[in-house]
Scaffold this motif. Structure first.
Motif, mmCIF file in Angstrom:
data_model
loop_
_atom_site.group_PDB
_atom_site.id
_atom_site.type_symbol
_atom_site.label_atom_id
_atom_site.label_comp_id
_atom_site.label_asym_id
_atom_site.label_seq_id
_atom_site.Cartn_x
_atom_site.Cartn_y
_atom_site.Cartn_z
ATOM 1 N N VAL A 108 -72.624 -102.342 -9.811
ATOM 2 C CA VAL A 108 -72.406 -102.072 -8.307
ATOM 3 C C VAL A 108 -73.390 -101.544 -7.618
ATOM 4 C CG1 VAL A 108 -70.656 -101.150 -7.124
ATOM 5 C CG2 VAL A 108 -70.029 -102.171 -9.203
ATOM 6 N N VAL A 155 -80.052 -94.925 6.341
ATOM 7 C CA VAL A 155 -79.700 -95.686 7.468
ATOM 8 C C VAL A 155 -78.526 -95.179 8.202
ATOM 9 C CG1 VAL A 155 -79.357 -98.098 8.102
ATOM 10 C CG2 VAL A 155 -80.857 -97.619 6.144
ATOM 11 N N PRO A 173 -74.895 -99.224 -4.512
ATOM 12 C CA PRO A 173 -74.636 -98.172 -3.505
ATOM 13 C C PRO A 173 -74.208 -99.012 -2.092
ATOM 14 C CG PRO A 173 -76.371 -97.571 -4.547
ATOM 15 C CD PRO A 173 -76.264 -98.784 -4.937
ATOM 16 N N GLU A 174 -73.106 -98.679 -1.560
ATOM 17 C CA GLU A 174 -72.865 -99.264 -0.455
ATOM 18 C C GLU A 174 -73.834 -99.466 0.819
ATOM 19 O OE1 GLU A 174 -70.270 -101.377 0.248
ATOM 20 O OE2 GLU A 174 -70.248 -100.986 -2.121
ATOM 21 N N ARG A 175 -74.785 -98.346 0.791
ATOM 22 C CA ARG A 175 -75.588 -98.475 2.028
ATOM 23 C C ARG A 175 -76.714 -97.268 1.703
ATOM 24 N NH1 ARG A 175 -75.708 -99.416 7.558
ATOM 25 N NH2 ARG A 175 -73.511 -100.392 7.313
ATOM 26 N N SER A 176 -77.977 -97.790 1.668
ATOM 27 C CA SER A 176 -79.082 -96.876 1.896
ATOM 28 C C SER A 176 -78.794 -95.471 2.708
ATOM 29 C CB SER A 176 -80.347 -97.454 2.428
ATOM 30 O OG SER A 176 -81.415 -96.314 2.310
ATOM 31 N N LEU A 209 -78.563 -102.061 12.776
ATOM 32 C CA LEU A 209 -78.865 -100.656 13.383
ATOM 33 C C LEU A 209 -78.613 -100.848 14.902
ATOM 34 C CD1 LEU A 209 -82.289 -99.950 11.536
ATOM 35 C CD2 LEU A 209 -80.270 -98.627 11.272
ATOM 36 N N PRO A 226 -74.024 -104.072 4.045
ATOM 37 C CA PRO A 226 -73.507 -105.163 2.903
ATOM 38 C C PRO A 226 -73.050 -106.423 3.376
ATOM 39 C CG PRO A 226 -73.112 -102.883 2.354
ATOM 40 C CD PRO A 226 -73.582 -102.692 4.027
ATOM 41 N N PHE A 272 -81.749 -103.582 0.678
ATOM 42 C CA PHE A 272 -80.718 -102.663 0.478
ATOM 43 C C PHE A 272 -80.182 -101.960 1.643
ATOM 44 C CE2 PHE A 272 -79.858 -98.395 -1.552
ATOM 45 C CZ PHE A 272 -78.847 -98.664 -2.345
ATOM 46 N N ALA A 273 -81.125 -101.846 2.647
ATOM 47 C CA ALA A 273 -80.798 -100.899 3.850
ATOM 48 C C ALA A 273 -79.732 -101.769 4.831
ATOM 49 C CB ALA A 273 -81.875 -100.468 4.621
ATOM 50 N N LEU A 274 -79.659 -103.154 4.410
ATOM 51 C CA LEU A 274 -78.745 -103.787 5.303
ATOM 52 C C LEU A 274 -77.352 -103.431 5.127
ATOM 53 C CD1 LEU A 274 -80.156 -107.445 4.722
ATOM 54 C CD2 LEU A 274 -80.866 -105.886 6.499
ATOM 55 N N SER A 287 -79.781 -100.891 -10.896
ATOM 56 C CA SER A 287 -78.701 -100.689 -11.463
ATOM 57 C C SER A 287 -78.365 -99.802 -12.567
ATOM 58 C CB SER A 287 -77.762 -101.904 -11.388
ATOM 59 O OG SER A 287 -76.410 -101.582 -11.822
ATOM 60 N N PHE A 333 -75.755 -108.874 3.970
ATOM 61 C CA PHE A 333 -76.720 -109.194 2.769
ATOM 62 C C PHE A 333 -76.831 -110.647 2.606
ATOM 63 C CE2 PHE A 333 -78.156 -109.679 -1.468
ATOM 64 C CZ PHE A 333 -79.039 -108.578 -1.453
ATOM 65 N N ARG A 372 -74.864 -109.204 -3.556
ATOM 66 C CA ARG A 372 -75.874 -107.894 -3.291
ATOM 67 C C ARG A 372 -75.762 -107.152 -4.550
ATOM 68 N NH1 ARG A 372 -74.611 -102.565 -1.235
ATOM 69 N NH2 ARG A 372 -76.332 -101.821 -0.189
ATOM 70 N N LEU A 383 -87.732 -97.334 10.568
ATOM 71 C CA LEU A 383 -87.345 -97.261 9.342
ATOM 72 C C LEU A 383 -88.279 -98.120 8.421
ATOM 73 C CD1 LEU A 383 -84.799 -97.008 7.207
ATOM 74 C CD2 LEU A 383 -84.057 -99.371 7.988
#
Lengths: 291, 291, 291, 291
Positions: free
Chosen positions: A281, A289, A283-286, B153, B131, B127-129, B286, B134, A123, B169
């Motif tokens: 790295v 969401v 970000p951990e989550r959008s 979700l 992690p 990115f919304a998954l 990033s 993913f 990821r 979403l």
């Protein structure tokens, strides 16, 4: 895991190098001597430059040794520059989009080795890709992500420098995620004009890599070998493991070394040094969401 | 693009529903009447509950109509609940990891339709998954990403609500990216106990979806049809298009409708309303990466 | 060339025997210890008795070790009697119709070994087939012809006697054509009720073949092995090579021996003696044809 | 069932004819207008002359429209003479050895159509083959047997005369076995120098077949069509159905007609008349075999 080879020289029927050579890459698909696994039967690919626009790529999920179509293509296509790869899958599915070489425009890319604990890094590394390249990743291997990272980091301008940046970025990211010994392997890259190869491991001994020796030397060593006498002045092979036991015909590429082949310029080697980088790295989550 | 069907009822040889039914799903793979494309020959999949742990999934890149193994499995496996999908690829490669149903634990998911301009949205949505999910996305279809978004979700807690959040979403993200008419299609979901289906389009007419009528009614309408007389009280079919022209035997699911099937509870329908959501927009790159 | 195994006993998830057993047949596809070739990656097949009419057969040209669908089927299908075969092709194409087991009605057939110089004998032997069976030969292996010869010669009435006649016929034909050491191998046959196996070579050592020992003995020898403790009274395995190094758990079938397994009757062995036969020599050409 | 095309002319990237032509053969695989079946998705093949020894043949069981490798080969191989075939299987398995073109030495062969009740004739016709050719039949189609019969009857000396003898032999054999309307279809043959095509049916209307018109005429009719302006003086196409609706650009080959294309000699047509023959009836069983 995996074996690959690159031909760089006069136009030849691919067959000559792939099937008619003792212990060639197709033999290695069935029984490799120096690979991490003896069998490389989880698909294969052939990328070649010749007629048409950019390289052609033939990939199949069948073992190279049994694929009738590979024999047909190899026996009826001439090329002055091609890359072949036989795969031993380690975790990711056996599917054509996971077979090397990967392609972007005129560029081909092969990899023998792995990114350690790739599922922990995928990821982060995917989000470091140029967003334009993101949807081009169609399979699930580490190698395809490495290639697209290298494209993001300038492969088309300077392949070796881009691979040094890519390796640095992966190592920094791995360190941040607590993953050790991140990068292992050999890489092969071409744009149809030059051929670049790298042998590197973050730690320990990297996967083996060899270049064929100077053609005149080889011919002199084996004056009775018809096949070797046909080699032209510029003909070179880069291989994961030598095709046959011909002392003096193959040079081992040292660890942490990059090789460049260009028409009329012979084999150039230089040290391969990963470029320092900050970890990539994600970000951990959008933030949008939440359940 | 694509056709699917779900069987929910008494254990049957899958064959009975797949091959021995006039204009069944396998016939539809060769010639669909109501689909966006007449031919659905770009692979297929069968997911079934029965012996063993969780659902089994058989997927192939060959057309369903010609796959000898599908006939074997269908003819020798019994199941009280299964989903089959025949694919017409629109852009993404024909490979097993792109064939439905997709699976996560006990859950299966199928989709007929598309996310508009998915290449413009793929990165944001990935990115919304969660992690953790993913690296589970192994293919390159929009449908697999939709499934993992829905898992992110809350699919395992409330499938319909999760699909409403997922749709909201996607629609918000699409709007942000200037993509119109984002979601189109029908969805099928099961955990081996219940079966859920949704028919929805952001705008316009969604892909067709039908449920078989009450079994007693069907039997009464066609007293001479042996196959229909064998239907049990709880047997239900959800299909992209009816298997044959039997007036009264099939109910069209209205647009923007969610269907729930549970043992002993018949067919329950309710409106399907995408949940309002902020767009899932991934950072452009990033910050660690610059050439 | 090739390895096979047969399970005969209580209904089990096929998985238990195929994948969860150390050095099971799927492991042997990647690395066989006792086979003529170490790699058996040219396709495979699984034939099982259970739900539905007659045996189901799943065959694939991919190596067994990498085939995702085989894992799915094995993990979700129960059977009290199944045969699996992994193939190392020697000359004939890698295609599903060349994968074992072959099937005729309720009968399954596997073969590990070869008919010597089969291209010199194929026409004669095809000509000896029951004309009704002639069009049923759909692939190009020697094994499929052997099976149909055995069907012609009474396999459905007495499998071992039919294989003795078949072997005699092939040997006589080979002698007439100047082919030596005609028959080599082990054969496995089932009708879903019994399981028959033969180990034989015209001359020299035939391919290896083993039967699992009496269940009580095995349990006693390895009281701490959970898997072995689960074996039922009637459970038996016939294998080209033992699954693991458990002294006393496997009996080698002697050369020129036929094995019969029937419910409640244990393992019965008797000598296998090819029946004397006249050679099957086809006329050199249909007299109607002349250029 | 099936569609085919032959290119005979200047060397072109195969792509130009296969994919870049409106309603080309690959489009016809998904939706044929004039074929007996609309979908020809049961595998395909491409045979081409160019580099290497004899023709190359690429065959696949996937539908032509979705096969990524076909696009690669077509886009990177040049050829002055090639044959492509898309298959709609009628009974025989979908496997590469059943895909056209079939090859023998320098010769390629394609067929659109069928031999009626082939399962009743297969044995007789197989025994009429030159015994040397018998083991070369590796698949299970009628077409492959027709090709080897024609080879037996002199294809390499005179293709049209050999096909007349073959047709006569099949018709006589069919009559003897009580099979009506034995031969139906169009045939294409090449040795890399000439291209021969036949349109014929024992009774009724044979499968459609067209030849491209004289190049000057075509250019004159469509002065604004860039693709057509590139056609060279000798360029010709033979196709099961025209690539697009260009009145005057295509000539329908009449029924019972043979077409010959040779460099610099234009299109030559003559009547196709099956040669009288005695039926090829195989003895009912090898006398050596009795149970």
């Amino acid at each position: 895991m995996c074996r690959w080879m690159g031909w760089f020289g006069q136009p030849v029927l691919i067959d000559e190098v792939l099937f008619k050579t003792p212990h060639g890459i197709v033999d290695q698909s069935l029984l490799s001597r120096m690979g991490a696994e003896p069998t490389n039967g989880d698909g294969f690919g052939l990328g070649w430059y010749g007629a048409g626009d950019g390289p052609g790529v033939y990939r199949s999920v069948e073992p190279a040794w049994g694929d009738a179509n590979l024999r047909e293509i190899a026996g009826h296509v001439e090329s002055p520059l091609f890359l072949t790869h036989v795969r031993a899958a380690i975790g990711s599915p056996v599917q054509e989009t996971n077979c090397h070489p990967f392609r972007h425009g005129r560029w081909l890319f092969v990899h023998n080795g792995f990114i350690a604990d790739f599922h922990l890094l995928r990821r982060d590394l995917m989000f470091a890709l140029d967003p334009e390249l993101f949807p081009e990743v169609r399979g699930s291997t580490d190698s395809e992500v490495v290639f697209h990272l290298a494209l993001t980091l300038g492969l088309e301008q300077d392949p070796i420098a881009a691979l040094e940046r890519t390796t640095g970025l992966i190592e920094a990211t791995a360190e941040r995620r607590g993953v050790k010994d991140a990068v292992q392997g050999s890489f092969g890259v071409s744009d149809g004009v030059g051929l670049w190869a790298v042998r590197y491991a973050t730690s320990g001994q990297p996967r083996s890599l060899f270049a064929s020796a100077d053609v005149e030397t080889v011919r002199g060593l084996y004056p009775d070998n018809e096949r070797l006498q046909k080699l032209g002045h510029d003909d070179r092979l880069i291989v994961s493991e030598p095709f046959s036991d011909l002392p003096g015909a193959w040079h081992e590429i040292p660890p942490s070394t990059a090789v460049t082949l260009r028409r009329g310029e012979g084999v150039e080697m230089r040290p391969f040094r990963p470029a320092p980088a900050a970890p990539a790295v994600a970000p951990e989550r959008s933030p949008a969401v939440s359940v």
